[in-house]
Scaffold this motif. Structure first.
Motif, PDB file in Angstrom:
ATOM      1  N   GLU A 128       0.835  -1.202   0.000  1.00 56.66           N
ATOM      2  CA  GLU A 128       0.000   0.000   0.000  1.00 56.66           C
ATOM      3  C   GLU A 128       0.874   1.256   0.000  1.00 56.66           C
ATOM      4  OE1 GLU A 128      -3.198   1.731   3.036  1.00 56.66           O
ATOM      5  OE2 GLU A 128      -3.300  -0.457   2.791  1.00 56.66           O
ATOM      6  N   ALA A 129       1.960   1.197   0.784  1.00 54.26           N
ATOM      7  CA  ALA A 129       2.879   2.331   0.845  1.00 54.26           C
ATOM      8  C   ALA A 129       3.448   2.622  -0.539  1.00 54.26           C
ATOM      9  CB  ALA A 129       4.011   2.038   1.825  1.00 54.26           C
ATOM     10  N   SER A 130       3.747   1.566  -1.285  1.00 57.64           N
ATOM     11  CA  SER A 130       4.292   1.742  -2.629  1.00 57.64           C
ATOM     12  C   SER A 130       3.279   2.448  -3.527  1.00 57.64           C
ATOM     13  CB  SER A 130       4.669   0.372  -3.186  1.00 57.64           C
ATOM     14  OG  SER A 130       5.137   0.504  -4.483  1.00 57.64           O
ATOM     15  N   THR A 131       2.009   2.029  -3.439  1.00 56.38           N
ATOM     16  CA  THR A 131       0.964   2.678  -4.232  1.00 56.38           C
ATOM     17  C   THR A 131       0.828   4.153  -3.862  1.00 56.38           C
ATOM     18  OG1 THR A 131      -0.192   0.589  -3.976  1.00 56.38           O
ATOM     19  CG2 THR A 131      -1.410   2.369  -5.026  1.00 56.38           C
ATOM     20  N   THR A 132       0.869   4.411  -2.532  1.00 58.73           N
ATOM     21  CA  THR A 132       0.739   5.794  -2.073  1.00 58.73           C
ATOM     22  C   THR A 132       1.876   6.653  -2.605  1.00 58.73           C
ATOM     23  OG1 THR A 132      -0.201   4.881  -0.054  1.00 58.73           O
ATOM     24  CG2 THR A 132       0.338   7.218  -0.036  1.00 58.73           C
ATOM     25  N   THR A 133       3.092   6.096  -2.612  1.00 66.14           N
ATOM     26  CA  THR A 133       4.235   6.840  -3.145  1.00 66.14           C
ATOM     27  C   THR A 133       3.985   7.225  -4.599  1.00 66.14           C
ATOM     28  OG1 THR A 133       5.585   5.370  -1.823  1.00 66.14           O
ATOM     29  CG2 THR A 133       6.744   6.842  -3.322  1.00 66.14           C
ATOM     30  N   GLY A 134       3.481   6.250  -5.375  1.00 66.78           N
ATOM     31  CA  GLY A 134       3.188   6.515  -6.793  1.00 66.78           C
ATOM     32  C   GLY A 134       2.192   7.653  -6.934  1.00 66.78           C
ATOM     33  N   ALA A 135       1.145   7.620  -6.088  1.00 68.98           N
ATOM     34  CA  ALA A 135       0.113   8.657  -6.173  1.00 68.98           C
ATOM     35  C   ALA A 135       0.693  10.023  -5.802  1.00 68.98           C
ATOM     36  CB  ALA A 135      -1.045   8.296  -5.257  1.00 68.98           C
ATOM     37  N   VAL A 165      10.411   2.285 -11.363  1.00 70.23           N
ATOM     38  CA  VAL A 165      11.578   1.576 -10.851  1.00 70.23           C
ATOM     39  C   VAL A 165      11.261   0.994  -9.477  1.00 70.23           C
ATOM     40  CG1 VAL A 165      14.030   1.803 -10.281  1.00 70.23           C
ATOM     41  CG2 VAL A 165      13.072   3.100 -12.177  1.00 70.23           C
ATOM     42  N   GLY A 166      10.312   1.633  -8.768  1.00 70.69           N
ATOM     43  CA  GLY A 166       9.921   1.167  -7.438  1.00 70.69           C
ATOM     44  C   GLY A 166       9.463  -0.282  -7.453  1.00 70.69           C
ATOM     45  N   ASP A 167       8.781  -0.672  -8.518  1.00 69.78           N
ATOM     46  CA  ASP A 167       8.383  -2.077  -8.648  1.00 69.78           C
ATOM     47  C   ASP A 167       9.529  -2.795  -9.364  1.00 69.78           C
ATOM     48  OD1 ASP A 167       7.310  -4.526  -9.175  1.00 69.78           O
ATOM     49  OD2 ASP A 167       5.311  -3.736  -9.621  1.00 69.78           O
ATOM     50  N   ILE A 168      10.468  -3.313  -8.551  1.00 65.49           N
ATOM     51  CA  ILE A 168      11.744  -3.760  -9.103  1.00 65.49           C
ATOM     52  C   ILE A 168      11.581  -4.900 -10.109  1.00 65.49           C
ATOM     53  CG2 ILE A 168      13.966  -4.795  -8.503  1.00 65.49           C
ATOM     54  CD1 ILE A 168      13.710  -3.111  -5.887  1.00 65.49           C
ATOM     55  N   ARG A 169      10.716  -5.845  -9.769  1.00 68.56           N
ATOM     56  CA  ARG A 169      10.568  -6.990 -10.673  1.00 68.56           C
ATOM     57  C   ARG A 169      10.050  -6.518 -12.047  1.00 68.56           C
ATOM     58  NH1 ARG A 169       7.034 -11.303  -8.003  1.00 68.56           N
ATOM     59  NH2 ARG A 169       7.997 -10.293  -6.220  1.00 68.56           N
ATOM     60  N   GLU A 170       9.045  -5.669 -11.967  1.00 64.62           N
ATOM     61  CA  GLU A 170       8.444  -5.143 -13.201  1.00 64.62           C
ATOM     62  C   GLU A 170       9.481  -4.360 -14.023  1.00 64.62           C
ATOM     63  OE1 GLU A 170       4.329  -3.950 -14.816  1.00 64.62           O
ATOM     64  OE2 GLU A 170       4.992  -5.507 -13.466  1.00 64.62           O
ATOM     65  N   PHE A 171      10.263  -3.542 -13.316  1.00 69.61           N
ATOM     66  CA  PHE A 171      11.258  -2.707 -13.996  1.00 69.61           C
ATOM     67  C   PHE A 171      12.321  -3.576 -14.673  1.00 69.61           C
ATOM     68  CE2 PHE A 171      15.473  -0.594 -13.562  1.00 69.61           C
ATOM     69  CZ  PHE A 171      15.309   0.307 -14.591  1.00 69.61           C
ATOM     70  N   VAL A 172      12.851  -4.549 -13.930  1.00 71.19           N
ATOM     71  CA  VAL A 172      13.894  -5.413 -14.496  1.00 71.19           C
ATOM     72  C   VAL A 172      13.334  -6.181 -15.694  1.00 71.19           C
ATOM     73  CG1 VAL A 172      15.339  -7.424 -14.039  1.00 71.19           C
ATOM     74  CG2 VAL A 172      15.175  -5.584 -12.349  1.00 71.19           C
ATOM     75  N   ASP A 173      12.098  -6.626 -15.532  1.00 75.95           N
ATOM     76  CA  ASP A 173      11.441  -7.335 -16.627  1.00 75.95           C
ATOM     77  C   ASP A 173      11.346  -6.437 -17.861  1.00 75.95           C
ATOM     78  OD1 ASP A 173       9.968  -9.485 -17.785  1.00 75.95           O
ATOM     79  OD2 ASP A 173       8.159  -8.241 -17.516  1.00 75.95           O
ATOM     80  N   ALA A 174      11.001  -5.149 -17.629  1.00 79.73           N
ATOM     81  CA  ALA A 174      10.897  -4.208 -18.754  1.00 79.73           C
ATOM     82  C   ALA A 174      12.244  -4.038 -19.446  1.00 79.73           C
ATOM     83  CB  ALA A 174      10.384  -2.857 -18.254  1.00 79.73           C
ATOM     84  N   VAL A 175      13.315  -3.892 -18.655  1.00 81.46           N
ATOM     85  CA  VAL A 175      14.652  -3.742 -19.258  1.00 81.46           C
ATOM     86  C   VAL A 175      14.997  -4.983 -20.079  1.00 81.46           C
ATOM     87  CG1 VAL A 175      17.109  -3.385 -18.804  1.00 81.46           C
ATOM     88  CG2 VAL A 175      15.417  -2.235 -17.382  1.00 81.46           C
ATOM     89  N   ARG A 176      14.689  -6.146 -19.547  1.00 82.69           N
ATOM     90  CA  ARG A 176      14.992  -7.392 -20.271  1.00 82.69           C
ATOM     91  C   ARG A 176      14.217  -7.453 -21.585  1.00 82.69           C
ATOM     92  NH1 ARG A 176      15.272 -10.661 -15.295  1.00 82.69           N
ATOM     93  NH2 ARG A 176      17.486 -10.658 -14.748  1.00 82.69           N
ATOM     94  N   ARG A 177      12.941  -7.079 -21.510  1.00 84.89           N
ATOM     95  CA  ARG A 177      12.127  -7.160 -22.739  1.00 84.89           C
ATOM     96  C   ARG A 177      12.657  -6.187 -23.792  1.00 84.89           C
ATOM     97  NH1 ARG A 177       6.467  -5.828 -21.537  1.00 84.89           N
ATOM     98  NH2 ARG A 177       7.120  -5.554 -19.377  1.00 84.89           N
ATOM     99  N   VAL A 178      13.033  -4.991 -23.354  1.00 85.56           N
ATOM    100  CA  VAL A 178      13.580  -4.009 -24.297  1.00 85.56           C
ATOM    101  C   VAL A 178      14.890  -4.535 -24.887  1.00 85.56           C
ATOM    102  CG1 VAL A 178      14.569  -1.697 -24.516  1.00 85.56           C
ATOM    103  CG2 VAL A 178      12.454  -2.030 -23.245  1.00 85.56           C
ATOM    104  N   ALA A 179      15.723  -5.118 -24.027  1.00 87.02           N
ATOM    105  CA  ALA A 179      16.993  -5.661 -24.513  1.00 87.02           C
ATOM    106  C   ALA A 179      16.746  -6.751 -25.551  1.00 87.02           C
ATOM    107  CB  ALA A 179      17.800  -6.198 -23.346  1.00 87.02           C
ATOM    108  N   GLY A 180      15.610  -7.438 -25.422  1.00 88.94           N
ATOM    109  CA  GLY A 180      15.269  -8.474 -26.382  1.00 88.94           C
ATOM    110  C   GLY A 180      14.534  -7.933 -27.594  1.00 88.94           C
TER     111      GLY A 180
END
Lengths: 382, 213
Positions: free
Chosen positions: A223-230, B110-125
């Motif tokens: 939730e904190a992560s979502t709040t940061t995004g907002a 970048v805060g969502d690390i898994r998503e971000f790394v996945d995005a970099v990998r997909r772009v690299a591909g």
């Protein structure tokens, strides 16, 4: 400095002035007589004949004086375009310039005529040709200075007017920027700041729960992560409202192109401002275009809109047009009035042409060198 | 994978470095300004780049210009452009060469690390990844709104496809099966009269071209 007219050319002017002396007297007499009898209706047609004649003659003398003095001699009349004939007559009557022209007419047809006659006479009597050659520029200059002084407002009057305008626009600008600061404060307080407080609470709770209830702690962190995004989103919105980053990156044309891309109505952006206007001008023009395009999408019911940006000498000219239903009333909405106020602080102006059935054209003009005061140069030696 | 990293904020540069190193990337060059970036991008050993849009000396859009210049010299060179805000105009400029291998994301992601790394990998591909905020701006335009032939669900799938997500990711996001996503995707392509694309990357580019990004 432009080249001064030759004595021969000046004598041509003198001849024209001699020829215009009788019509000048006639026009002045008509105006005086018409004015005196205007309340009896009979004066009105006389005025309608006399005033345009007087104005035309005065304009010819302004042009000659401008040529001789090598600086403009503006008429500075009250605007009377698009007015019905009788209202126009009323405007002429209220216009101080009409009274000055009337006073000028009597002087012009007496002393002025004498000067012009002397010039012509000096040339015609062949023996005085040498005198003519040297005296003509002085005499004609004297006459031009007097004409310009009477037919155009003096530097003192212009300055008074300028001070008036500056006082008004400064008050508006101070008020606007105070309101703007209050808005930003409120946006930050209700948006990002509130979210950061929530964020801090979530993180504190998560830390306390870390050992006892890791699952709940993880949910709180999510939730904190979502709040940061907002919160970041809120800050982005505030920044865009202050000064859009793309405007700093790409200047006015690029920023307007970026703006146009995301609108519901297709917008064509044309223009080239390779010589970028100053930052305050760019920002004011950007937000003015933003307001105009918002009006197009909200009210115009348009298929297509366009923005033309150009720099004419020291003037930034932006035209926002659409093929919608027209009938936009510049006095009606607060949006356009706000635009006019913001531009007025930079000596800019807004004109709206929106006949019923369209198209609507909003023309924005802003002087580019806004830091230097814009006063018409006062009559140099006069 | 050897990447060039350009970010002028030291905190963010450290964070990005840590994330990338932890996910088997090698930081070939780490720079904080545009002139150094130009040198780093000329290194033939570089395999991809992660760039901040705003870099010294002028702090405007150097990163974006460097990305475009680099790709005109090395077509298809994978670049992930990060920014504090996203502009539809910039997405259009990045995608203009039609080569794929482009990522354009908000720094928030970048805060969502898994998503971000996945995005970099997909772009690299060779994949294309656009930020959800850009896509929502695109989907609000008349061109995208004109697709009333599409069902609500199909419009959602179209939006996620435009972000560059794979079928599996779309399925996870919408809580449907990958098979259902496939069905929606086929239906979208038929309704929009798009040629069936052989792979995911081509599919994204076709969708973006249709949306006139």
């Amino acid at each position: 400095m432009a080249q001064r007219p030759s004595p021969l050319r000046l004598t041509g002017y003198a001849l024209a002035q001699v020829a215009l002396a009788v019509p000048t007297m006639l026009a002045a007499t008509l105006v005086a007589a018409g004015g005196a009898t205007a309340l009896l209706v009979v004066g009105i047609p006389i005025l309608l004949l006399g005033l345009p004649l007087l104005r035309w003659i005065a304009d010819r003398h302004r042009a000659m004086a401008a040529e001789i003095l090598a600086h403009p001699v503006p008429a500075d009349r009250l605007p009377d375009d698009d007015l019905p004939l009788l209202r126009r007559l009323g405007t002429w009557g209220r216009d101080p310039m009409t009274w000055r022209e009337l006073a000028w007419a009597f002087l012009s047809a007496s002393v002025g005529l004498a000067v012009a006659l002397v010039v012509v006479a000096l040339m015609v009597c062949v023996v005085t040709l040498v005198l003519w050659w040297f005296a003509t520029p002085q005499l004609m200059r004297l006459r031009a200075v007097v004409d310009a002084r009477l037919l155009s407002r003096g530097s003192h009057e212009l300055l008074e007017e300028r001070v008036q305008v500056l006082t008004e626009t400064r008050a508006e600008t101070v008020e606007d920027s105070a309101a703007e600061l209050r808005r930003i404060e409120r946006d930050l307080h209700d948006g990002a700041q509130a979210r950061l407080v929530a964020l801090q609470m979530n993180l504190g709770l998560a830390r306390d729960l870390m050992d006892t209830d890791p699952v709940a702690a993880r949910d709180l962190l999510a939730e904190a992560s979502t709040t940061t995004g907002a919160a970041l989103g809120d800050i982005r919105d505030v920044v865009r409202g202050i000064h859009p980053p793309v405007l700093a990156d790409r200047g006015l044309v690029g920023a307007v192109q970026a703006l146009a891309l995301d609108l519901a109505v297709p917008v064509t952006v044309t223009g080239d401002l390779s010589d970028r206007p100053s930052a305050p001008v760019e920002t004011a023009a950007y937000f003015a275009v933003l307001e105009c395009l918002a009006n197009v999408t909200k009210h115009a019911d348009a298929e297509h809109a366009w923005v033309e940006l150009a720099r004419r000498d020291d003037l930034l000219v932006v035209v926002v047009g659409d093929d919608g239903r027209g009938g936009a009333d510049p006095a009606g909405g607060t949006g356009l009035r706000g635009v006019a106020r913001r531009l007025a602080a930079l000596d800019g102006s807004v004109r709206v042409s929106s006949p019923t059935g369209g198209p609507t054209l909003v023309t924005l003009e802003v002087p580019c060198e806004s830091s230097s005061p814009r006063t018409t140069p006062s009559s140099g030696t006069g | 994978m050897r990447v060039v990293l350009a970010e002028d904020n030291a905190l963010l540069r450290d964070g990005l470095t840590r994330i990338l190193l932890a996910h088997d990337f090698t930081i070939l060059h780490s720079v904080d300004n545009a002139p150094d970036l130009a040198v780093a991008l000329a290194d033939p050993d570089a395999e991809a780049a992660v760039l901040d849009v705003r870099l010294p000396p002028t702090l405007t859009d150097e990163g974006l210009r460097a990305a475009i210049a680099c790709r005109s010299a090395r077509p298809g060179f994978p670049v992930v452009v990060l920014s504090q805000w996203v502009e539809h105009l910039y997405a259009r400029e990045l995608l203009a060469d039609g080569g794929g291998g482009i990522g354009y994301l908000l720094k928030d992601r970048v805060g969502d690390i898994r998503e971000f790394v996945d995005a970099v990998r997909r772009v690299a591909g060779g994949g294309t990844v656009l930020d959800a905020e850009v896509v929502s701006a695109i989907m609000a335009r008349p061109r995208a709104r004109a697709v009333d032939r599409l069902s609500e669900r199909e419009r959602e799938v179209l939006g996620l496809m435009a972000e560059g997500r794979s079928n599996a990711a779309i399925a996870a996001q919408l809580f449907i099966t990958p098979k259902a996503v496939d069905k929606h995707a086929n239906s979208i392509f038929t309704k929009l009269d798009l040629p069936v694309a052989p792979d995911d990357n081509r599919r994204v580019l076709a969708v973006l071209a249709w949306l006139e990004v």
